[in-house]
Design a protein around this motif. Structure first.
Motif, PDB file in Angstrom:
ATOM      1  N   UNK A 160       0.799  -1.221   0.000  1.00 28.61           N
ATOM      2  CA  UNK A 160       0.000   0.000   0.000  1.00 28.61           C
ATOM      3  C   UNK A 160       0.832   1.271   0.000  1.00 28.61           C
ATOM      4  N   UNK A 161       2.156   1.132   0.015  1.00 32.89           N
ATOM      5  CA  UNK A 161       3.031   2.323   0.020  1.00 32.89           C
ATOM      6  C   UNK A 161       3.525   2.614  -1.400  1.00 32.89           C
ATOM      7  N   UNK A 193      11.108  -5.391 -13.568  1.00 32.48           N
ATOM      8  CA  UNK A 193      10.403  -5.570 -12.286  1.00 32.48           C
ATOM      9  C   UNK A 193       8.988  -6.086 -12.527  1.00 32.48           C
ATOM     10  N   UNK A 194       8.291  -5.486 -13.510  1.00 33.01           N
ATOM     11  CA  UNK A 194       6.905  -5.933 -13.776  1.00 33.01           C
ATOM     12  C   UNK A 194       6.884  -7.384 -14.216  1.00 33.01           C
ATOM     13  N   UNK A 195       7.918  -7.789 -14.971  1.00 30.11           N
ATOM     14  CA  UNK A 195       8.005  -9.190 -15.406  1.00 30.11           C
ATOM     15  C   UNK A 195       8.147 -10.143 -14.224  1.00 30.11           C
ATOM     16  N   UNK A 196       8.612  -9.612 -13.078  1.00 28.07           N
ATOM     17  CA  UNK A 196       8.705 -10.419 -11.842  1.00 28.07           C
ATOM     18  C   UNK A 196       7.441 -10.264 -11.001  1.00 28.07           C
ATOM     19  N   UNK A 197       6.381  -9.647 -11.613  1.00 24.76           N
ATOM     20  CA  UNK A 197       5.105  -9.404 -10.918  1.00 24.76           C
ATOM     21  C   UNK A 197       5.216  -8.358  -9.817  1.00 24.76           C
ATOM     22  N   UNK A 198       6.236  -7.504  -9.882  1.00 26.51           N
ATOM     23  CA  UNK A 198       6.313  -6.375  -8.969  1.00 26.51           C
ATOM     24  C   UNK A 198       5.554  -5.200  -9.581  1.00 26.51           C
ATOM     25  N   UNK A 199       5.183  -4.239  -8.731  1.00 26.22           N
ATOM     26  CA  UNK A 199       4.444  -3.065  -9.190  1.00 26.22           C
ATOM     27  C   UNK A 199       5.439  -1.920  -9.407  1.00 26.22           C
ATOM     28  N   UNK A 200       5.666  -1.564 -10.665  1.00 29.20           N
ATOM     29  CA  UNK A 200       6.702  -0.560 -10.951  1.00 29.20           C
ATOM     30  C   UNK A 200       6.389   0.176 -12.240  1.00 29.20           C
ATOM     31  N   UNK A 201       6.786   1.458 -12.280  1.00 28.08           N
ATOM     32  CA  UNK A 201       6.713   2.214 -13.534  1.00 28.08           C
ATOM     33  C   UNK A 201       7.987   3.038 -13.657  1.00 28.08           C
ATOM     34  N   UNK A 202       8.407   3.263 -14.902  1.00 25.77           N
ATOM     35  CA  UNK A 202       9.628   4.022 -15.136  1.00 25.77           C
ATOM     36  C   UNK A 202       9.299   5.400 -15.676  1.00 25.77           C
ATOM     37  N   UNK A 203      10.025   6.412 -15.188  1.00 27.79           N
ATOM     38  CA  UNK A 203       9.842   7.761 -15.735  1.00 27.79           C
ATOM     39  C   UNK A 203      11.205   8.345 -16.090  1.00 27.79           C
TER      40      UNK A 203
END
Ligand SMILES: NC(=O)c1ccc[n+]([C@@H]2O[C@H](COP(=O)([O-])OP(=O)(O)OC[C@H]3O[C@@H](n4cnc5c(N)ncnc54)[C@H](OP(=O)(O)O)[C@@H]3O)[C@@H](O)[C@H]2O)c1
Length: 254
Positions: free
Chosen positions: A13-14, A57-67
């Motif tokens: 949630x963070x 990271x997303x491919x490892x099912x983590x929640x991430x976005x790049x900017x």
């Protein structure tokens, strides 16, 4: 009698912002935060590299976005923090070095290191802190300092100045932000094998010297910083502020 329980290391949630997240220590920190459940906004200048890192990271099912963001571009940085924040965690990691003998340092060398490693770091943290204050649920700011923020190093007068500077900023801002339940700390690594230090690690004599200085007898790997980042971000470190976790294998012990 109920037993005390270890506060949670989880970050579900963070939302976390990690600067310099496309490679090296920043990428490791982004993974560490994502593994604990945080949504991680990963920032670096190269759009291709940061998007590729976020996708890993997303491919490892983590929640991430790049900017794509140059943290030294003050207006662009403010716009990005406004757009992607508010954040609960900041891993304020983008920084650079250009080892050079003290008597050869020019104003350009000085600006190149301090503009990113001290000035930009200062204002990114300030902007994120404003959002944390407005959000009213506290937060954790983690600066990437260095063992060179605690000792001196050859050819590192400017770098040491920047990293000792960030240690000072950490202590002073921790005092002011404590009333908002915002904690501010640093990690202070020894030589870690990253793209930034590749030339050092290509030199066997340098590596031998490093292994003698580091009491545990080996140089640092990116994994060595990850536990400290997750710990400082989490409630497990809830009473820790205004200080530094030195990850140096004992370099600074004597
Ligand atoms: N490696 C070590 O031995 C060591 C030891 C102690 C402390 N540190 C500190 O750890 C931090 C990271 O070091 P590292 O070795 O992981 O470095 P690195 O491998 O060179 O990675 C630097 C990261 O910062 C990004 N970056 C550089 N300039 C930026 C800017 N203006 N705006 C946004 N992002 C920027 C880079 O991506 P772009 O180029 O695409 O922007 C990259 O993602 C630095 O603060 C460094 O001083 C490193």
């Amino acid at each position: 009698m109920t037993l005390p329980r270890t506060p949670s290391f989880r970050l579900d949630g963070k939302k976390a912002l990690v600067t310099g997240a496309s490679r090296g220590i920043g990428l490791g920190g982004a993974v560490a935060l994502a593994e604990q459940g945080a949504h991680v906004v990963m920032a670096a200048r190269s759009p291709q590299e940061i998007e590729a890192a976020a996708k890993r990271l997303r491919d490892m099912d983590f929640s991430a976005e790049g900017i794509s963001l140059d943290v030294g571009d003050y207006q662009a940085m403010i716009a990005a923090v406004e757009k992607y924040g508010p954040f609960d965690v900041l891993f304020n990691n983008a920084g650079t070095n250009q080892p050079i003998p003290y008597v050869e340092v020019t104003p350009d060398n000085f600006d190149m290191i301090t503009d990113l490693s001290l000035k930009a770091a200062f204002f990114v943290a300030q902007e994120v802190a404003k959002g944390m204050i407005a959000q009213g649920r506290g937060g954790s700011i983690i600066h990437t300092s260095s063992q060179m923020g605690h000792v001196g190093g050859i050819d590192r007068a400017v770098y040491c100045g920047a990293k000792w500077g960030i240690e000072g900023v950490t202590r002073a801002s921790a005092i002011e932000l404590a009333k908002h339940k915002i904690r501010v700390n640093t990690i202070a690594p020894t030589f870690i094998r990253t793209p930034m230090t590749a030339s050092t690690f290509d030199d066997p004599e340098r590596v031998k010297w490093l292994e003698e200085k580091i009491k545990l007898g080996r140089v640092g790997e990116i994994e060595d910083i990850m536990g400290a980042v997750a710990f400082l971000a989490s409630d497990a470190s809830a009473l820790i502020t205004g200080t530094s976790i030195i990850i140096d294998g004992g370099w600074t012990a004597d």
